[in-house]
Design a protein around this motif. Structure first.
Motif, PDB file in Angstrom:
ATOM      1  N   THR A  22       0.826  -1.210   0.000  1.00 34.93           N
ATOM      2  CA  THR A  22       0.000   0.000   0.000  1.00 34.93           C
ATOM      3  C   THR A  22       0.864   1.266   0.000  1.00 34.93           C
ATOM      4  N   SER A  23       0.209   2.382  -0.224  1.00 34.25           N
ATOM      5  CA  SER A  23       0.911   3.668  -0.234  1.00 34.25           C
ATOM      6  C   SER A  23       1.353   4.099   1.162  1.00 34.25           C
ATOM      7  N   GLN A  24       0.908   3.397   2.202  1.00 31.37           N
ATOM      8  CA  GLN A  24       1.353   3.736   3.559  1.00 31.37           C
ATOM      9  C   GLN A  24       2.861   3.563   3.732  1.00 31.37           C
ATOM     10  N   TRP A  25       3.483   2.789   2.866  1.00 31.72           N
ATOM     11  CA  TRP A  25       4.934   2.620   2.947  1.00 31.72           C
ATOM     12  C   TRP A  25       5.662   3.938   2.709  1.00 31.72           C
ATOM     13  N   ALA A  94      -4.609   9.250   0.359  1.00 30.46           N
ATOM     14  CA  ALA A  94      -3.974  10.310   1.149  1.00 30.46           C
ATOM     15  C   ALA A  94      -2.465  10.126   1.234  1.00 30.46           C
ATOM     16  N   CYS A  95      -2.025   8.890   1.388  1.00 30.22           N
ATOM     17  CA  CYS A  95      -0.595   8.639   1.565  1.00 30.22           C
ATOM     18  C   CYS A  95       0.212   8.857   0.288  1.00 30.22           C
ATOM     19  N   LEU A  96      -0.463   9.005  -0.843  1.00 31.60           N
ATOM     20  CA  LEU A  96       0.263   9.380  -2.060  1.00 31.60           C
ATOM     21  C   LEU A  96       0.890  10.765  -1.905  1.00 31.60           C
ATOM     22  N   ALA A  97       0.302  11.591  -1.048  1.00 34.77           N
ATOM     23  CA  ALA A  97       0.879  12.911  -0.776  1.00 34.77           C
ATOM     24  C   ALA A  97       2.254  12.790  -0.138  1.00 34.77           C
ATOM     25  N   SER A  98       2.522  11.653   0.492  1.00 33.72           N
ATOM     26  CA  SER A  98       3.817  11.457   1.149  1.00 33.72           C
ATOM     27  C   SER A  98       4.966  11.395   0.151  1.00 33.72           C
ATOM     28  N   ILE A  99       4.666  11.097  -1.115  1.00 39.19           N
ATOM     29  CA  ILE A  99       5.718  11.107  -2.141  1.00 39.19           C
ATOM     30  C   ILE A  99       6.257  12.522  -2.294  1.00 39.19           C
ATOM     31  N   SER A 100       5.354  13.473  -2.439  1.00 37.61           N
ATOM     32  CA  SER A 100       5.752  14.875  -2.568  1.00 37.61           C
ATOM     33  C   SER A 100       6.454  15.370  -1.313  1.00 37.61           C
ATOM     34  N   ILE A 101       5.943  14.969  -0.156  1.00 33.91           N
ATOM     35  CA  ILE A 101       6.532  15.408   1.114  1.00 33.91           C
ATOM     36  C   ILE A 101       7.967  14.889   1.245  1.00 33.91           C
ATOM     37  N   SER A 102       8.176  13.620   0.924  1.00 30.27           N
ATOM     38  CA  SER A 102       9.521  13.037   0.996  1.00 30.27           C
ATOM     39  C   SER A 102      10.462  13.709   0.003  1.00 30.27           C
ATOM     40  N   TYR A 103       9.951  13.973  -1.177  1.00 31.89           N
ATOM     41  CA  TYR A 103      10.730  14.624  -2.232  1.00 31.89           C
ATOM     42  C   TYR A 103      11.189  16.012  -1.783  1.00 31.89           C
ATOM     43  N   LEU A 159     -14.354  10.706   8.342  1.00 31.83           N
ATOM     44  CA  LEU A 159     -13.202  11.599   8.203  1.00 31.83           C
ATOM     45  C   LEU A 159     -12.097  11.183   9.169  1.00 31.83           C
ATOM     46  N   SER A 160     -10.882  11.051   8.655  1.00 27.89           N
ATOM     47  CA  SER A 160      -9.746  10.663   9.494  1.00 27.89           C
ATOM     48  C   SER A 160      -8.661  11.731   9.415  1.00 27.89           C
ATOM     49  N   PRO A 161      -7.757  11.777  10.394  1.00 31.10           N
ATOM     50  CA  PRO A 161      -6.650  12.739  10.331  1.00 31.10           C
ATOM     51  C   PRO A 161      -5.789  12.576   9.083  1.00 31.10           C
ATOM     52  N   GLY A 162      -5.751  11.358   8.536  1.00 30.70           N
ATOM     53  CA  GLY A 162      -4.959  11.127   7.329  1.00 30.70           C
ATOM     54  C   GLY A 162      -5.398  11.967   6.148  1.00 30.70           C
ATOM     55  N   SER A 163      -6.634  12.461   6.186  1.00 30.57           N
ATOM     56  CA  SER A 163      -7.130  13.295   5.092  1.00 30.57           C
ATOM     57  C   SER A 163      -6.381  14.620   4.998  1.00 30.57           C
ATOM     58  N   GLN A 164      -5.577  14.940   6.010  1.00 37.32           N
ATOM     59  CA  GLN A 164      -4.833  16.198   5.998  1.00 37.32           C
ATOM     60  C   GLN A 164      -3.471  16.080   5.314  1.00 37.32           C
ATOM     61  N   LEU A 165      -3.076  14.894   4.921  1.00 39.15           N
ATOM     62  CA  LEU A 165      -1.768  14.738   4.279  1.00 39.15           C
ATOM     63  C   LEU A 165      -1.616  15.577   3.005  1.00 39.15           C
ATOM     64  N   PRO A 166      -2.642  15.693   2.149  1.00 39.26           N
ATOM     65  CA  PRO A 166      -2.479  16.575   0.982  1.00 39.26           C
ATOM     66  C   PRO A 166      -2.222  18.029   1.370  1.00 39.26           C
ATOM     67  N   MET A 167      -2.878  18.497   2.441  1.00 37.13           N
ATOM     68  CA  MET A 167      -2.625  19.864   2.897  1.00 37.13           C
ATOM     69  C   MET A 167      -1.193  20.006   3.421  1.00 37.13           C
ATOM     70  N   ILE A 168      -0.734  18.967   4.108  1.00 37.58           N
ATOM     71  CA  ILE A 168       0.640  18.983   4.612  1.00 37.58           C
ATOM     72  C   ILE A 168       1.629  19.015   3.448  1.00 37.58           C
ATOM     73  N   ALA A 169       1.290  18.344   2.350  1.00 37.09           N
ATOM     74  CA  ALA A 169       2.164  18.367   1.172  1.00 37.09           C
ATOM     75  C   ALA A 169       2.320  19.786   0.638  1.00 37.09           C
ATOM     76  N   ALA A 170       1.210  20.540   0.594  1.00 38.47           N
ATOM     77  CA  ALA A 170       1.274  21.926   0.116  1.00 38.47           C
ATOM     78  C   ALA A 170       2.129  22.783   1.046  1.00 38.47           C
ATOM     79  N   LEU A 171       1.940  22.616   2.338  1.00 37.85           N
ATOM     80  CA  LEU A 171       2.705  23.391   3.313  1.00 37.85           C
ATOM     81  C   LEU A 171       4.177  22.991   3.312  1.00 37.85           C
ATOM     82  N   THR A 172       4.439  21.721   3.055  1.00 37.45           N
ATOM     83  CA  THR A 172       5.821  21.251   2.996  1.00 37.45           C
ATOM     84  C   THR A 172       6.542  21.829   1.780  1.00 37.45           C
TER      85      THR A 172
END
Length: 390
Positions: A22-25, A94-103, A159-172
Motif C-alpha cells: 500500500t501507499s502507507q509505505w 492520502a498517503c500518495l501525498a507522502s511522495i511529494s513530502i519526501s521529495y 473523516l480521518s486525520p490522514g485526510s490532511q496529508l495533501p494539505m501537509i504536502a502543500a505546506l511542505t
C-alpha cells in the motif's frame, strides 16, 4: 479474477507482496527525511551530527526510490486492484501525498548540504526540482480532496486525520521554498516567484487543514472515535500547523534577507514592504506553532489512552500507520528549532533538542518493528509467514 471484477490475491509470495504493497509505505521516507533536516539545523551540534544527517538523507532517497518502484510495479501488475483501493480507501489516496513530502525533504537537504560545499549550481538544481514538486503538490492538494468528496462515503464519521496529508504536502512545498531561498544562494529574481507561490500554497493548505480540524473535532465530540491502531494518526493533526509554522518563518526570513529588496517591482515587492511582510509572516508562524502544540499534546494523550486500560498497559497493535507519528512530530520540532533561531530563545533551543532526541527514538522504534514485520511477513500481507507461502 474475483466475482466483483477485481484481481484475486496471487499465490506467489513475491506477487502477493506487491499486491498488498500500500501507499502507507511512503510514510517511512517521509519521516526519515524530516529527521535529516532537523539534525542538520539543530542548534546544539556535536561532531558527527551533520554526518548523521547526511546518512538519514541518503536513506530517505534510497527508501523513496525503492518504495516508489515497488508501488509502480504494483500499479502495473494489479492496476484494477490499485484503482479500487484508491477509490475506496482514504489512507491509500492520502498517503500518495507522502511522495511529494519526501521529495521536498530531499530538495531541502540539497540546499542545506550541497550548496555550501559544492557551490551555487546546486542551489539552482534544488530550485528547479522544487518547481517540479510544486506541480505534483498542486495535483495532490486539489485531486485527493476531490476524490474524497466524489468517491468516498459521506459524513463526518468517515473523516480521518490522514485526510490532511495533501494539505501537509502543500505546506511542505512552501517550507521547501523557504529553505531553498535562504540557503540556495539564488538570485532575488528566482526567489520572489517561489516565495509568492509558496504563500499561495499556504493559502491552499492551512485553511483547509483548519476546516478539517473542525470536522474531526465534531467527530470526536460525537464519540465516533478511531480504532486503537489508528490512534497514531491523531499526530497528523499537528502536522499542518507545525509545517505551516516553519514555512511562514522560513519565507519571512527569505523576504527579509533581501529577496524583495533585490527584486523591487510594483507596490508590494519592494524593500519597504520586506520588513512588515517578514515580521508578520514570522509572527503568524509563532501562532501556528501554538496550534500545533495543542494537537501535539492531544495526540500524545490519545496515544497514551489507546495504549492503556485504566492503569494497565495493553499496547496498540503495530502497523505502518504508526509511522504517522514521525513526520508530524518532526515538523513540529523543526518549527521549534526555527523559533529558537529567530527568537534567540534558549527555551526553544532546549525544547527542540529534547523533541529531537525523542523523535529519533520513535523513528528507531518504528524501524525495528517494521523490520520485524518484514521478516515475519506481517507487514507484507504474508499472514502465515514466508515459509507457508513458499
Amino acid at each position: 479474477m474475483s466475482p466483483n471484477g477485481l484481481t484475486s490475491p496471487p499465490s506467489s509470495p513475491s506477487r502477493l507482496i506487491l499486491y498488498n504493497f500500500t501507499s502507507q509505505w511512503f510514510l517511512i521516507p517521509q519521516g526519515t527525511g524530516i529527521i535529516a533536516v532537523i539534525l542538520h539545523q539543530l542548534d546544539y551540534q556535536f561532531s558527527g551530527l551533520h554526518t548523521l544527517s547526511y546518512i538519514f538523507w541518503l536513506l530517505t532517497i534510497i527508501l523513496l526510490v525503492v518504495i516508489l518502484l515497488l508501488y509502480l510495479a504494483r500499479c502495473v501488475l494489479f492496476s484494477r486492484h490499485v484503482a479500487h483501493a484508491l477509490s475506496h480507501d482514504t489512507s491509500e489516496s492520502a498517503c500518495l501525498a507522502s511522495i511529494s513530502i519526501s521529495y521536498t525533504a530531499v530538495i531541502q537537504m540539497i540546499a542545506l548540504a550541497l550548496v555550501p560545499s559544492w557551490g551555487k549550481g546546486w542551489g539552482v538544481a534544488a530550485y528547479t526540482l522544487w518547481w517540479t514538486n510544486v506541480a505534483m503538490t498542486v495535483v495532490v492538494v486539489v485531486g485527493v480532496p476531490f476524490v474524497y468528496i466524489r468517491l468516498y462515503p459521506g459524513g463526518v464519521p468517515h473523516l480521518s486525520p490522514g485526510s490532511q496529508l495533501p494539505m501537509i504536502a502543500a505546506l511542505t512545498a512552501a517550507a521547501g521554498a523557504g529553505v531553498v531561498c535562504q540557503f540556495g544562494e539564488i538570485s532575488p529574481q528566482l526567489q520572489v516567484p517561489a516565495i509568492l507561490v509558496s504563500y499561495l500554497l499556504i493559502g491552499m493548505g492551512l485553511p483547509l487543514a483548519f476546516a478539517l480540524d473542525v470536522l474531526f473535532w465534531a467527530r470526536l465530540l460525537d464519540r465516533s472515535l478511531p480504532d486503537r491502531q489508528h490512534t497514531f494518526q491523531d499526530m497528523i493533526l499537528c502536522g499542518p500547523w507545525g509545517q505551516g509554522s516553519f514555512a511562514l518563518q522560513a519565507l519571512g526570513g527569505a523576504v527579509m534577507k533581501g529577496s524583495f529588496a533585490g527584486y523591487d517591482s510594483g507596490m508590494f515587492i519592494t524593500a519597504r514592504a520586506a520588513e512588515p511582510v517578514g515580521y508578520v509572516s514570522m509572527f503568524a508562524g509563532l501562532l501556528c506553532w501554538g496550534m500545533g502544540t495543542f494537537w501535539w499534546c492531544f495526540a500524545i494523550l490519545s496515544i497514551a489512552h489507546g495504549a492503556t486500560d485504566g492503569w494497565r498497559l495493553k499496547g496498540i497493535p503495530y502497523g505502518l500507520v504508526a509511522w504517522s507519528v514521525v513526520f508530524p512530530w518532526g515538523v513540529y520540532t523543526n518549527a521549534a528549532v526555527q523559533l529558537g533561531k529567530i527568537l534567540d530563545s534558549e527555551a526553544f533551543k532546549v525544547w527542540s533538542t529534547a523533541l529531537t532526541v525523542i523523535l529519533v527514538i520513535v523513528w528507531l522504534w518504528n524501524m525495528l518493528f517494521t523490520i520485524k514485520g518484514i521478516v515475519n511477513g506481517s507487514l507484507l500481507g504474508l499472514d502465515r509467514g514466508w515459509k507457508r507461502h513458499m
